[in-house]
Design a protein around this motif. Structure first.
Motif, PDB file in Angstrom:
ATOM      1  N   GLY A 140      27.549  56.552 -71.559  1.00 20.36           N
ATOM      2  CA  GLY A 140      27.492  55.515 -72.575  1.00 20.36           C
ATOM      3  C   GLY A 140      27.582  54.101 -72.059  1.00 20.36           C
ATOM      4  N   GLN A 141      27.311  53.891 -70.782  1.00 17.62           N
ATOM      5  CA  GLN A 141      27.288  52.553 -70.188  1.00 17.62           C
ATOM      6  C   GLN A 141      26.139  52.470 -69.186  1.00 17.62           C
ATOM      7  OE1 GLN A 141      28.895  49.754 -70.744  1.00 17.62           O
ATOM      8  NE2 GLN A 141      30.428  50.493 -72.203  1.00 17.62           N
ATOM      9  N   GLN A 142      25.593  51.288 -69.023  1.00 20.10           N
ATOM     10  CA  GLN A 142      24.505  51.107 -68.085  1.00 20.10           C
ATOM     11  C   GLN A 142      25.017  51.125 -66.639  1.00 20.10           C
ATOM     12  OE1 GLN A 142      22.425  47.392 -68.495  1.00 20.10           O
ATOM     13  NE2 GLN A 142      20.668  48.071 -67.283  1.00 20.10           N
ATOM     14  N   PHE A 143      24.293  51.809 -65.761  1.00 22.79           N
ATOM     15  CA  PHE A 143      24.539  51.764 -64.328  1.00 22.79           C
ATOM     16  C   PHE A 143      23.468  50.856 -63.725  1.00 22.79           C
ATOM     17  CE2 PHE A 143      27.388  54.979 -65.357  1.00 22.79           C
ATOM     18  CZ  PHE A 143      28.081  55.465 -64.254  1.00 22.79           C
ATOM     19  N   VAL A 144      23.892  49.705 -63.241  1.00 19.43           N
ATOM     20  CA  VAL A 144      22.966  48.667 -62.785  1.00 19.43           C
ATOM     21  C   VAL A 144      22.746  48.795 -61.273  1.00 19.43           C
ATOM     22  CG1 VAL A 144      22.548  46.178 -62.637  1.00 19.43           C
ATOM     23  CG2 VAL A 144      23.776  47.132 -64.608  1.00 19.43           C
ATOM     24  N   ILE A 145      21.499  48.974 -60.867  1.00 25.95           N
ATOM     25  CA  ILE A 145      21.171  49.105 -59.455  1.00 25.95           C
ATOM     26  C   ILE A 145      21.075  47.717 -58.822  1.00 25.95           C
ATOM     27  CG2 ILE A 145      19.556  50.031 -57.757  1.00 25.95           C
ATOM     28  CD1 ILE A 145      20.997  52.109 -59.564  1.00 25.95           C
ATOM     29  N   GLU A 146      21.813  47.525 -57.734  1.00 24.74           N
ATOM     30  CA  GLU A 146      21.785  46.264 -56.992  1.00 24.74           C
ATOM     31  C   GLU A 146      21.313  46.548 -55.566  1.00 24.74           C
ATOM     32  OE1 GLU A 146      25.057  43.125 -55.297  1.00 24.74           O
ATOM     33  OE2 GLU A 146      25.206  43.649 -57.427  1.00 24.74           O
ATOM     34  N   ASN A 147      20.086  46.148 -55.268  1.00 20.53           N
ATOM     35  CA  ASN A 147      19.530  46.358 -53.933  1.00 20.53           C
ATOM     36  C   ASN A 147      20.037  45.302 -52.971  1.00 20.53           C
ATOM     37  OD1 ASN A 147      17.099  47.197 -56.005  1.00 20.53           O
ATOM     38  ND2 ASN A 147      17.245  48.584 -54.268  1.00 20.53           N
ATOM     39  N   LYS A 148      20.695  45.767 -51.906  1.00 20.40           N
ATOM     40  CA  LYS A 148      21.203  44.855 -50.874  1.00 20.40           C
ATOM     41  C   LYS A 148      20.815  45.402 -49.502  1.00 20.40           C
ATOM     42  CE  LYS A 148      24.913  42.427 -51.404  1.00 20.40           C
ATOM     43  NZ  LYS A 148      24.384  41.169 -51.954  1.00 20.40           N
ATOM     44  N   PRO A 149      19.548  45.239 -49.115  1.00 16.37           N
ATOM     45  CA  PRO A 149      19.096  45.780 -47.834  1.00 16.37           C
ATOM     46  C   PRO A 149      19.534  44.921 -46.658  1.00 16.37           C
ATOM     47  CG  PRO A 149      17.308  44.584 -48.899  1.00 16.37           C
ATOM     48  CD  PRO A 149      18.463  44.571 -49.864  1.00 16.37           C
ATOM     49  N   GLY A 150      19.410  45.499 -45.464  1.00 14.13           N
ATOM     50  CA  GLY A 150      19.660  44.731 -44.254  1.00 14.13           C
ATOM     51  C   GLY A 150      20.676  45.354 -43.330  1.00 14.13           C
ATOM     52  N   ALA A 151      20.501  45.099 -42.024  1.00 16.02           N
ATOM     53  CA  ALA A 151      21.428  45.541 -40.976  1.00 16.02           C
ATOM     54  C   ALA A 151      21.685  47.041 -41.026  1.00 16.02           C
ATOM     55  CB  ALA A 151      22.747  44.774 -41.080  1.00 16.02           C
ATOM     56  N   GLY A 152      20.625  47.810 -41.253  1.00 18.62           N
ATOM     57  CA  GLY A 152      20.782  49.261 -41.221  1.00 18.62           C
ATOM     58  C   GLY A 152      21.726  49.808 -42.262  1.00 18.62           C
ATOM     59  N   THR A 153      21.750  49.225 -43.443  1.00 13.64           N
ATOM     60  CA  THR A 153      22.590  49.545 -44.623  1.00 13.64           C
ATOM     61  C   THR A 153      23.950  48.873 -44.578  1.00 13.64           C
ATOM     62  OG1 THR A 153      23.771  51.591 -43.944  1.00 13.64           O
ATOM     63  CG2 THR A 153      21.509  51.843 -44.759  1.00 13.64           C
ATOM     64  N   ASN A 154      24.272  48.142 -43.517  1.00 11.12           N
ATOM     65  CA  ASN A 154      25.625  47.606 -43.371  1.00 11.12           C
ATOM     66  C   ASN A 154      25.940  46.496 -44.372  1.00 11.12           C
ATOM     67  OD1 ASN A 154      26.173  49.344 -41.267  1.00 11.12           O
ATOM     68  ND2 ASN A 154      25.595  47.874 -39.681  1.00 11.12           N
ATOM     69  N   ILE A 155      24.941  45.708 -44.764  1.00 13.81           N
ATOM     70  CA  ILE A 155      25.195  44.629 -45.723  1.00 13.81           C
ATOM     71  C   ILE A 155      25.617  45.203 -47.067  1.00 13.81           C
ATOM     72  CG2 ILE A 155      24.118  42.754 -47.042  1.00 13.81           C
ATOM     73  CD1 ILE A 155      22.459  42.120 -44.555  1.00 13.81           C
ATOM     74  N   GLY A 156      24.888  46.174 -47.536  1.00 16.76           N
ATOM     75  CA  GLY A 156      25.249  46.803 -48.802  1.00 16.76           C
ATOM     76  C   GLY A 156      26.565  47.535 -48.729  1.00 16.76           C
ATOM     77  N   ALA A 157      26.790  48.232 -47.622  1.00 14.41           N
ATOM     78  CA  ALA A 157      28.043  48.984 -47.461  1.00 14.41           C
ATOM     79  C   ALA A 157      29.241  48.054 -47.432  1.00 14.41           C
ATOM     80  CB  ALA A 157      27.994  49.826 -46.192  1.00 14.41           C
ATOM     81  N   ASP A 158      29.122  46.922 -46.754  1.00 14.20           N
ATOM     82  CA  ASP A 158      30.216  45.957 -46.698  1.00 14.20           C
ATOM     83  C   ASP A 158      30.523  45.409 -48.085  1.00 14.20           C
ATOM     84  OD1 ASP A 158      32.007  44.066 -45.089  1.00 14.20           O
ATOM     85  OD2 ASP A 158      30.756  42.642 -46.198  1.00 14.20           O
ATOM     86  N   THR A 159      29.478  45.143 -48.867  1.00 15.68           N
ATOM     87  CA  THR A 159      29.667  44.662 -50.244  1.00 15.68           C
ATOM     88  C   THR A 159      30.493  45.654 -51.051  1.00 15.68           C
ATOM     89  OG1 THR A 159      27.582  43.436 -50.220  1.00 15.68           O
ATOM     90  CG2 THR A 159      28.469  44.036 -52.378  1.00 15.68           C
TER      91      THR A 159
END
Length: 328
Positions: free
Chosen positions: A65-84
Motif C-alpha cells: 500500500g505504498q510506492q517503492f521509488v527506484i533511485e538509480n545511483k550508478p558508478g564505481a562498480g556499484t559503490n556509490i549506490g551502496a554507500d548511499t
C-alpha cells in the motif's frame, strides 16, 4: 562446491520452486510502511537490475500500500549506490538492490571502500542469478570445447584474448577462475560495458568472452558459438552445451543479486519485506516476466543470504588476489 555452499543453493532453489505455487494474495497491513520506500539501484536505468527492481518493487508496493521509488545511483562498480544506502537511516525506508560486486567482490577489488558489506547491511533476500555463457568467435578461435580452448592456450600462452564489460566484473572473474583452474594465460581486453564488448566479439576483434545468458542467446549464430556454461550443470536455456565443470570439477560462476537494508533495521520490518518479496515472486505473471528476461529467480531467508555473501566473498577473494586485480 563446498557442502555449506551446496546446502545453501539447494535451499534457495527449492524455496524458489515452492514460491511459484504461492497465491497472489495480500495480507494484513501493519504500521510499516506509512510513506514511500526508496530502493537504491546502483546501476543506470534500463539494465537487468533496473528491470528487476521496477517490476518486483512496484508489485511489493501494491502489496504494502505504498510506492517503492527506484533511485538509480550508478558508478564505481556499484559503490556509490551502496554507500548511499549504508549511510541511510535504518528505518526500512531505504533499501538497496545490489549484486555480486556489491556484496562479494568489491571488498577485495578496491583499495578503499567506504562501506563493509558484512557489517553495514542487514540482508533481506537473495533475488536472482544470471547464468554465464562462454562465447567464442570460431572464425578467430576455431575451437569447439573448453578442452580445445585450453589446449590452444597452452600452445600459445597469451595469444588468446577475451573481452569483458570491465575490470572486476563477474565475467572478468569467471575467466580468471577458468585461467587459474586450467593453468593457462589469456589476454584481457576490458570494455566500458557489455554492448561494445559483444560488438567486438562479433566483429572478430576479440576471441572469446563470458557473458550472461540473456545477452548471449541473441548472439549465438554463425561463427559465434556457445562452447560452455558456468553453471555447475547443463543450463536449461542451452541444452547440449556442457558446463565448464565437466572438465574442471567445481567450476561455478554466476552474476547474482539480492536486496538489503541498512544495518540495525528492525527485524519485524526485515521479516515483512522478506514475506512480501516471497509473495510477489510467487505470482505467475511476475515470475514469467523475470524468467523471460533470463533471470533465475531466487528467494532466501536473511541468514541464508548472509551465509551466501560470505561464501562468495571468500571464493572470489582467492581468485582476485591470485590474479592481482586491484581497483582505485
Amino acid at each position: 562446491m563446498s557442502p555449506t555452499r551446496r546446502s545453501i543453493l539447494k535451499t534457495l532453489i527449492a524455496a524458489s520452486a515452492a514460491s511459484a505455487l504461492s497465491p497472489w494474495t495480500a495480507f494484513a497491513q501493519s504500521a510499516y510502511p506509512t510513506r514511500p520506500v526508496r530502493v537504491v539501484v546502483p546501476y543506470a536505468a534500463g539494465g537487468g537490475t533496473d528491470f528487476f527492481a521496477r517490476l518486483v518493487f512496484a508489485a511489493m508496493g501494491e502489496q504494502l500500500g505504498q510506492q517503492f521509488v527506484i533511485e538509480n545511483k550508478p558508478g564505481a562498480g556499484t559503490n556509490i549506490g551502496a554507500d548511499t544506502a549504508a549511510r541511510a537511516e535504518p528505518d526500512g525506508y531505504t533499501l538497496l538492490l545490489g549484486d555480486t560486486a556489491t556484496f562479494a567482490t568489491n571488498r577485495t577489488l578496491y583499495r578503499k571502500l567506504s562501506f563493509d558489506p558484512y557489517k553495514d547491511f542487514t540482508p533481506i533476500s537473495l533475488t536472482g542469478r544470471f547464468a554465464l555463457v562462454l562465447l567464442v568467435n570460431t572464425n578467430k578461435l576455431p575451437v569447439k570445447s573448453v578442452q580445445e580452448l585450453v589446449a590452444e592456450a597452452k600452445k600459445n600462452p597469451g595469444r588468446i584474448n577475451y573481452a569483458t564489460p570491465g575490470l572486476g566484473s563477474p565475467f572478468h572473474l569467471a575467466t580468471e577462475l577458468l585461467s587459474q583452474g586450467a593453468g593457462i594465460k589469456l589476454t584481457h581486453v576490458p570494455y566500458r560495458g557489455a554492448a561494445p564488448a559483444v560488438q567486438d566479439l562479433v566483429a572478430g576483434q576479440v576471441d572469446m568472452m563470458f557473458i550472461d545468458f540473456a545477452t548471449a542467446r541473441s548472439q549465438i549464430s554463425g561463427p559465434i558459438q556457445a562452447i560452455a556454461v558456468a553453471s555447475p550443470q547443463e543450463f536449461s536455456g542451452l541444452p547440449g552445451v556442457p558446463p565448464v565443470a565437466a572438465d574442471y570439477s567445481g567450476f561455478e560462476a554466476w552474476a547474482w543479486q539480492g536486496f538489503v537494508a541498512p544495518v540495525n533495521t528492525p527485524s519485524d520490518i526485515v521479516t515483512k519485506l522478506n514475506d512480501t518479496y516471497r509473495r510477489v515472486i510467487g505470482n505467475a505473471e511476475v515470475r514469467a516476466k523475470l524468467i523471460g528476461a533470463g533471470i533465475d529467480v531466487l528467494q532466501s531467508s536473511p541468514s541464508e543470504m548472509a551465509a551466501y555473501m560470505q561464501e562468495e566473498g571468500a571464493k572470489w577473494e582467492r581468485v582476485i588476489r591470485t590474479a592481482g586485480i586491484t581497483l582505485e
